[in-house]
Design an enzyme around this catalytic site. Structure first.
Site, PDB file in Angstrom:
ATOM      1  N   GLY A 155     -11.325   7.786   5.487  1.00  0.00           N
ATOM      2  CA  GLY A 155     -12.248   8.639   5.432  1.00  0.00           C
ATOM      3  C   GLY A 155     -13.716   7.902   6.130  1.00  0.00           C
ATOM      4  O   GLY A 155     -14.581   8.506   6.478  1.00  0.00           O
TER       5      GLY A 155
ATOM      6  N   GLY B 177      -8.426   8.734   9.006  1.00  0.00           N
ATOM      7  CA  GLY B 177      -8.922   9.275  10.493  1.00  0.00           C
ATOM      8  C   GLY B 177      -9.887  10.017  10.608  1.00  0.00           C
ATOM      9  O   GLY B 177     -10.392  10.276  11.710  1.00  0.00           O
TER      10      GLY B 177
ATOM     11  N   LYS C 203       1.091  -1.222  -0.040  1.00  0.00           N
ATOM     12  CA  LYS C 203      -0.050   0.030  -0.156  1.00  0.00           C
ATOM     13  C   LYS C 203       0.938   1.364  -0.041  1.00  0.00           C
ATOM     14  O   LYS C 203       1.793   1.607   1.205  1.00  0.00           O
ATOM     15  CB  LYS C 203      -0.796   0.056   1.068  1.00  0.00           C
TER      16      LYS C 203
END
Lengths: 256, 64
Positions: free
Chosen positions: A184, A156, A95
């Site tokens: 989100g 977050g 990622k």
């Protein structure tokens, strides 16, 4: 669901492993939700073996592992971290996070494309954490990415899908590319909305880990992801501005 | 000699990265870099360590 670099996932829930009240709650959240993917990270390791214990626990979850390059601000830092992650976690999946803005943690998409190209050429399977910009998405695909992970809202924040129009545009623009809303998501309804749009997965962490009952929230997220995916496959009706009676008018008694 | 190990000064005598890691008690699954360059596990025995080198040892950690 579209495969991720040739891997078919059993569902579209990707769950982070940070910020849980305890390792036992983390394990229960994964067990009860059936999340398909766990995101993990790398940090400085002492000689006490904290990382070894965590690695053992993650391996025992029996899910796909997606290491991140969280906190990296330069191409060099991200590429080096990716190499180190591949060695620790034994997977080419990465990622790719390249943070450009301190307050919003908005990705630096220019460096992101550069790093994605380098890593793709080095046989990584890059999952880029990006914005919902179509041109950046196109450049990432040209750089070798076969997955795009646009943000729903800042990491977050729990704000949900801040720009549904942009996300719908991405889905329409890249019909063959697996798309993940990453960051989100705060509520199951946000996750369901992303899946209803046709996204292949959602990636979330804080919404579960910081819930009062993380295990219950993980289950709720799993059900929302499943409901959203089923709804998308069921081809939802088009909204309309005017009412249309659902009960047939024909045969109504004359009583007035 | 003094090296920086995960940001902390450390007195070591090993001449290679593998020796220094053994000397410092590292065991198990981790990844290493010397002076900001990744050193794969298979190269640790051949990686010389010099005074002032910056060694990073990273392990698995929770992440989102």
């Amino acid at each position: 669901m579209r495969p991720f670099y040739g891997t078919e996932l059993p569902n579209g829930l990707m769950l982070g492993t940070a910020q849980y009240p305890s390792p036992a709650i983390l394990q229960a959240a994964f067990r009860e939700s059936g999340a398909a993917v766990a995101t993990v990270s790398l940090r400085r390791e002492g000689t006490g073996g904290a990382g070894q214990a965590f690695w053992q626990m993650i391996r025992d979850l029996g899910v796909h592992i997606l290491p991140n390059t969280a906190g990296c601000h330069t191409v060099k830092e991200a590429v080096t971290t990716a190499h180190m992650a591949r060695e620790v976690f034994g997977t080419p999946w990465i990622k790719l996070e390249l943070i450009g803005h301190t307050d919003s943690l908005q990705p630096d998409v220019f460096q992101l494309v550069e790093a994605a190209k380098i890593l793709s050429e080095e046989d990584f399977r890059v999952f880029p954490y990006t914005t919902d910009d179509l041109i950046v998405g196109e450049r990432l695909l040209k750089a070798g990415c076969e997955v795009l992970m646009p943000w729903g809202a800042p990491i977050g924040s729990g704000l949900g899908l801040a720009n549904p129009y942009a996300l719908r545009s991405m889905r329409a623009e890249f019909p063959d590319t697996p798309l993940v809303v990453d960051a989100g998501i705060g509520l199951p309804s946000h996750a369901a909305a992303a899946m209803e749009m046709g996204f292949d997965a959602v990636l979330l962490n804080t919404a579960v880990a910081k819930a009062g009952d993380p295990v219950a929230m993980a289950k709720a997220m799993a059900r929302a992801v499943e409901a959203g995916a089923l709804a998308h496959a069921a081809d939802p009706m088009e909204p309309r501005d005017m009412a249309e009676p659902s009960t047939p008018v024909i045969g109504k008694a004359f009583l007035s | 000699m003094i090296v920086s190990l995960n940001g902390e000064p450390r007195s070591v005598s090993g001449e290679t990265l593998a020796e220094v890691l053994r000397e410092c008690g590292y065991d198990g699954r981790f990844a290493t870099a010397v002076n900001e360059v990744f050193v794969p596990a298979g190269n640790r025995g051949a990686q010389p360590i010099l005074d002032g080198d910056r060694i990073e040892v990273l392990g698995a950690m929770q992440g989102g």
